[in-house]
Design an enzyme around this catalytic site. Structure first.
Site, short mmCIF file in Angstrom:
data_model
loop_
_atom_site.label_atom_id
_atom_site.label_comp_id
_atom_site.label_asym_id
_atom_site.label_seq_id
_atom_site.Cartn_x
_atom_site.Cartn_y
_atom_site.Cartn_z
N CYS A 41 -2.65 2.45 -4.96
CA CYS A 41 -2.20 1.43 -5.92
C CYS A 41 -3.02 1.50 -7.21
CB CYS A 41 -2.33 0.04 -5.32
SG CYS A 41 -1.44 -0.17 -3.79
C1 BEZ Z 1 -3.18 2.43 -1.16
O1 BEZ Z 1 -2.74 1.89 -2.16
O2 BEZ Z 1 -4.02 3.31 -1.24
C2 BEZ Z 1 -2.67 2.05 0.20
C3 BEZ Z 1 -2.26 0.76 0.45
C4 BEZ Z 1 -1.83 0.43 1.72
C5 BEZ Z 1 -1.81 1.40 2.71
C6 BEZ Z 1 -2.17 2.71 2.42
C7 BEZ Z 1 -2.62 3.04 1.16
#
Ligand code: BEZ
Length: 212
Positions: A45
């Protein structure tokens, strides 16, 4: 209820990092992108929001206003934005909704319970000036979206909104476009003075109508 292409994008008022916003008012007469991510302070994210901020001028050039959604609270968003700016070498200026009540997530069906009972998936909606939904994409939490592809689809949507054309596989701005089947070849010859390449009666290309 799932949002489908052609639906009116549901309106809402939300608490965001830029204050209280009425979504339709925020979009005004322009195009919009609304996208969700699973959680603040997560790695994928962080790169996605950073990339979106880096593409600020590209979205602005296309008259697109962007808004992100997460179910985390506003103070967490503000802290995370500092990290995004630092690590992605950018400046996040678009609003991020603090959707703690999950109102927006519910309106746009962003929680897919068989993927995660609580986190929003990576949903993205492109909304036209008439507030109809033109694109929906859904990615899993583990895969960051390709924002160059989002811009490419917006280019295609904006072109097809103005001309009776569609765009072929892997098309990019400036390349030849396809005359839609509803236009007869006779009409197409008048409508597209740059000429037609008729490969089959149903497969007719013409140069990009606006590029030299
Ligand atoms: C991420 O944004 O890195 C992420 C968020 C939830 C699960 C896996 C990765």
């Amino acid at each position: 209820m799932a949002i489908r292409l052609g639906d009116i994008a549901p309106n809402f008022k939300a608490n965001t990092t830029a204050g209280e916003i009425d979504f339709h008012e925020y979009l005004g007469d322009g195009w919009g992108v609304l996208f969700s991510h699973p959680a603040d302070y997560t790695p994928v994210c962080t790169t996605e929001l950073g990339r979106t901020a880096q593409l600020k001028d590209e979205f602005a050039k296309r008259n697109v206003r962007v808004m992100a959604v997460s179910i985390d609270p506003i103070d967490k968003h503000h802290g995370w934005i500092k990290d995004i700016n630092e690590t992605q070498n950018t400046n996040v200026e678009f609003p991020i909704i603090a959707d703690e009540s999950r109102e927006v997530a519910g309106l746009y069906d962003m929680i897919h319970p068989n993927a995660s009972a609580t986190a929003t998936v990576r949903s993205l909606f492109v909304i036209a000036p008439d507030k109809t939904v033109k694109l929906t994409i859904t990615y899993p939490a583990s895969t960051g979206r390709n924002f160059t592809e989002v811009l490419r689809v917006i280019d295609s949507l904006q072109l097809t909104a103005k001309h009776s054309v569609a765009t072929p596989a892997d098309w990019k701005l400036g390349e030849d476009v396809i005359v839609i089947p509803a236009v007869s070849t006779e009409d197409a010859q008048k409508k597209f003075p740059k000429g037609l390449n008729i490969v089959k009666p149903y497969l007719r290309y013409t140069p990009h109508p606006e590029e030299n």
